[in-house]
Design a protein around this motif. Structure first.
Motif, short mmCIF file in Angstrom:
data_model
loop_
_atom_site.label_atom_id
_atom_site.label_comp_id
_atom_site.label_asym_id
_atom_site.label_seq_id
_atom_site.Cartn_x
_atom_site.Cartn_y
_atom_site.Cartn_z
N VAL A 1 52.39 34.42 34.90
CA VAL A 1 51.71 34.91 35.96
C VAL A 1 50.74 33.90 36.43
N GLY A 2 50.76 32.76 35.68
CA GLY A 2 49.81 31.49 36.35
C GLY A 2 48.26 31.58 35.89
N ALA A 3 48.39 32.53 34.59
CA ALA A 3 47.08 32.60 34.15
C ALA A 3 46.78 31.62 32.90
N PRO A 4 45.44 30.87 32.88
CA PRO A 4 45.27 29.93 32.00
C PRO A 4 45.01 30.30 30.66
N ASP A 5 44.66 31.42 30.52
CA ASP A 5 44.20 32.09 29.29
C ASP A 5 44.24 33.57 29.29
N ALA A 6 43.95 34.25 28.10
CA ALA A 6 44.39 35.80 28.19
C ALA A 6 43.10 36.42 28.74
N ARG A 7 42.08 35.91 28.81
CA ARG A 7 41.06 36.28 29.61
C ARG A 7 41.23 36.55 31.09
N THR A 8 41.78 35.76 31.46
CA THR A 8 42.23 35.67 33.11
C THR A 8 43.08 36.55 33.03
N PHE A 9 44.28 36.56 32.32
CA PHE A 9 45.07 37.41 32.11
C PHE A 9 44.70 38.92 32.35
N ALA A 10 43.91 39.24 31.32
CA ALA A 10 43.33 40.72 31.36
C ALA A 10 42.75 41.02 32.58
N SER A 11 41.83 39.93 33.09
CA SER A 11 41.19 40.32 34.33
C SER A 11 41.89 40.83 35.41
N ARG A 12 43.11 39.87 35.76
CA ARG A 12 44.02 40.03 36.76
C ARG A 12 44.93 41.15 36.82
N LEU A 13 45.14 41.53 35.38
CA LEU A 13 46.24 42.72 35.05
C LEU A 13 45.31 44.11 35.54
N LEU A 14 43.92 44.21 35.13
CA LEU A 14 43.26 45.22 35.75
C LEU A 14 43.34 45.37 37.11
N GLU A 15 42.74 44.06 37.76
CA GLU A 15 42.54 44.03 39.16
C GLU A 15 43.88 44.21 40.11
N GLU A 16 44.99 43.87 39.73
CA GLU A 16 46.01 43.65 40.30
C GLU A 16 47.02 44.82 40.01
N ALA A 17 47.04 45.15 38.89
CA ALA A 17 48.16 46.26 38.14
C ALA A 17 47.47 47.58 37.98
N GLY A 18 46.20 47.55 37.82
CA GLY A 18 45.49 48.75 37.23
C GLY A 18 45.74 49.21 35.76
N VAL A 19 45.80 47.87 34.96
CA VAL A 19 46.00 48.35 33.58
C VAL A 19 45.03 47.47 32.88
N ALA A 20 44.10 48.30 32.00
CA ALA A 20 42.97 47.60 31.39
C ALA A 20 43.42 47.18 29.95
N VAL A 21 43.17 46.06 29.63
CA VAL A 21 43.27 45.81 28.26
C VAL A 21 42.42 44.71 27.93
N LEU A 22 42.04 44.40 26.46
CA LEU A 22 41.02 43.34 26.16
C LEU A 22 41.63 41.74 25.72
N ALA A 23 41.13 40.95 26.18
CA ALA A 23 41.38 39.68 25.76
C ALA A 23 41.02 39.19 24.42
N ARG A 24 41.55 38.39 23.65
CA ARG A 24 41.31 38.04 22.49
C ARG A 24 39.84 37.54 22.18
N THR A 25 39.28 36.81 23.22
CA THR A 25 38.08 36.52 23.23
C THR A 25 36.91 37.52 23.06
N ALA A 26 37.40 38.65 23.32
CA ALA A 26 36.37 39.84 23.47
C ALA A 26 35.96 40.17 21.56
N PHE A 27 36.82 39.38 20.83
CA PHE A 27 36.83 39.71 19.32
C PHE A 27 36.23 38.14 18.70
#
Length: 400
Positions: free
Chosen positions: A334-360
Motif C-alpha cells: 500500500v506504499g506505507a513506510p511503516d505500521a503507523r502510516t499503515f494503521a492511519s491510512r487503513l482507518l481513514e481510507e478503509a474505515g478499519v481501526a487498528v493500533l501500530a506496534r509503536t503504540a506499545f
C-alpha cells in the motif's frame, strides 16, 4: 500562565483512546467504522453483577470504606485468586483499587527508588514505561521478538540486569501479542529474580482468558510469593471496564504501604462497586466461561482471515483477545513506510481501526519488521466484514 511541572514530560498515554476519538469523529460523519483498536470486552456486565451493584446503592453502601478494600471483597479475592494460582492467600495480602492501573504506580512507589532500574516488556502495555518514568526510575526494555513467539526472553533479561535493577514487570497473557509465558520461561525468570533479589510485578489482568493451556503465575513458584506483586481485576474477566475495580496481591508489608498510598490518593474504591465485585466472584462463572469460549472461536476466525490478507502473517495467540500480525509486506503493497502510516491510512481510507506496534513502545534498534494489534473484542460479523475491508484495501494497493 505558569509553566506546568516538568514531570509531565514523562507521562505517556494510551494510543487506543486517541484512536477511539478518531473512530467517533469518523462515525459522526455517517461512515461505518470497524474498531479493532480498543482493548475492552464487547460483552455487557452480567445481570447478576449489575443487580448487586444497584442493590448496594439502594442499601446505602455509598460511604467511605477501608482504603485496602472491604473485608468481604478482600476475602473473596483471596479465595478465588488463590484457587486459580494454587496458593493459600490471606485477605491481608489484598489491596483493592479503582481499576488495576493504580497497582502499577503504587507498586513502583512502594518498591522502587528514584534512579533504580525497572525491566519491562516491549512491546507492552504503554503505561508501564510511563509509570516507571513518573516514579523517577529508569525503564529498561526486554524486547519481545516474533521469532520467539513474542515470549519474554530470559537470556535477554539476564543481560539487562545490573546492580541498579530493582523490579521486573511481566504480563501474561500479554497485551498486545496475546502470548502466554510457559513454565520454562517463568522458572528462569524466577531463578534470576531470586538470584538478584528483585521484585516482580506480574500483570495477570487476563488470567482468566486463556485458551490452550492452564494459566500459570510466577507467584506460585518456590521463593516467589514473597517477592511478587500480582495485578488483577474485574474489567476483562467480567466485562466491567467502566466499574473501575482492580486489586493487587502482595506481601503484607507492601500491602500496608500500598493501602497508605490509596489513602493519600483516592481514600478508597467505591463501596457499592466493591459489593458488585463480591457478587462477580461468588456468583455463577458461566458468563465468564461463555465469553472465553466465544473469544477462542473469534481468535481462530481472525487468525484464518488475516492470514488470507496479502502481505500479512500472524500466529495463534494463547490468551487475552488480541492478535499481533506482521504487516511488513502489506505496508509495501500500500506504499506505507511503516505500521503507523499503515494503521492511519487503513482507518481513514478503509474505515478499519487498528493500533501500530509503536503504540506499545519504541521498537528495538534492530527491529525491521512492522506489526499492528487487532482486538477481536467484536462480533464475528464485524470481524469478518472489517478484515474483508482490510483485505480489499491491501489488494487495491491502498486505494480507497
Amino acid at each position: 500562565m505558569p509553566a506546568r511541572a516538568t514531570r509531565m514530560d514523562a507521562v505517556g498515554t494510551e494510543t487506543a483512546f486517541e484512536v477511539l476519538a478518531q473512530v467517533k469523529r469518523l462515525g459522526a460523519t455517517g461512515r461505518k467504522v470497524y474498531n479493532f483498536a480498543i482493548g475492552e470486552p464487547d460483552f455487557d456486565t452480567p445481570d447478576s453483577i449489575k443487580q448487586a451493584g444497584i442493590a448496594a446503592i439502594r442499601e446505602n453502601h455509598t460511604h467511605y470504606s477501608p482504603s485496602a478494600g472491604i473485608a468481604p471483597l478482600r476475602e473473596a479475592i483471596a479465595r478465588h485468586a488463590g484457587r486459580l494460582r494454587g496458593l493459600s492467600l490471606s485477605p491481608d495480602e489484598v489491596v483493592v483499587t479503582p481499576g488495576a492501573k493504580p497497582i502499577i504506580y503504587y507498586t513502583l512507589l512502594a518498591c522502587v527508588d528514584p534512579g533504580d532500574e525497572v525491566i519491562y516488556p516491549n512491546p507492552g502495555f504503554p503505561i508501564y514505561e510511563s509509570a516507571i518514568r513518573l516514579a523517577g526510575a529508569v525503564p529498561v526494555p526486554v524486547y519481545l521478538r516474533e521469532e520467539r513467539g513474542f515470549a519474554f526472553d530470559p537470556a535477554e533479561l539476564a543481560e539487562r540486569i545490573t546492580d541498579r535493577t530493582r523490579l521486573v514487570i511481566l504480563n501474561s497473557p500479554h497485551n498486545p501479542t496475546g502470548g502466554v509465558l510457559g513454565a520454562d520461561v517463568l522458572s528462569e525468570v524466577a531463578r534470576l529474580a531470586i538470584e538478584h533479589d528483585l521484585w516482580v510485578l506480574s500483570d495477570e489482568i487476563y488470567s482468566r482468558i486463556v485458551f490452550d493451556r492452564p494459566f500459570s503465575s510466577i507467584a506460585s513458584l518456590p521463593g516467589m510469593r514473597e517477592r511478587t506483586v500480582i495485578l488483577d481485576g474485574f474489567s476483562k474477566t467480567y466485562a466491567m471496564t467502566g466499574w473501575r475495580l482492580g486489586y493487587g496481591i502482595m506481601p503484607v508489608p507492601i500491602a500496608e504501604a500500598v493501602a497508605r498510598l490509596v489513602t493519600n490518593v483516592e481514600s478508597c474504591t467505591a463501596t457499592f462497586t466493591q459489593m458488585a465485585g463480591v457478587a462477580a466472584l461468588e456468583g455463577s462463572q458461566e458468563p465468564v466461561r461463555e465469553m472465553v469460549a466465544e473469544f477462542a472461536a473469534r481468535r481462530d476466525l481472525v487468525v484464518g482471515l488475516l492470514n488470507e490478507v496479502p502481505g500479512v502473517r500472524v500466529g495463534v495467540p494463547a490468551g487475552a483477545f488480541y492478535v499481533f500480525p506482521n504487516v511488513t509486506e502489506a505496508c509495501r503493497r500500500v506504499g506505507a513506510p511503516d505500521a503507523r502510516t499503515f494503521a492511519s491510512r487503513l482507518l481513514e481510507e478503509a474505515g478499519v481501526a487498528v493500533l501500530a506496534r509503536t503504540a506499545f513502545g519504541t521498537p528495538a534498534p534492530d527491529e525491521d519488521q512492522q506489526f499492528v494489534r487487532l482486538s477481536y473484542a467484536a462480533s464475528r460479523e464485524q470481524l469478518r466484514e472489517g478484515i474483508l475491508r482490510m483485505r480489499r484495501w491491501v489488494e487495491r494497493g491502498g486505494r480507497a
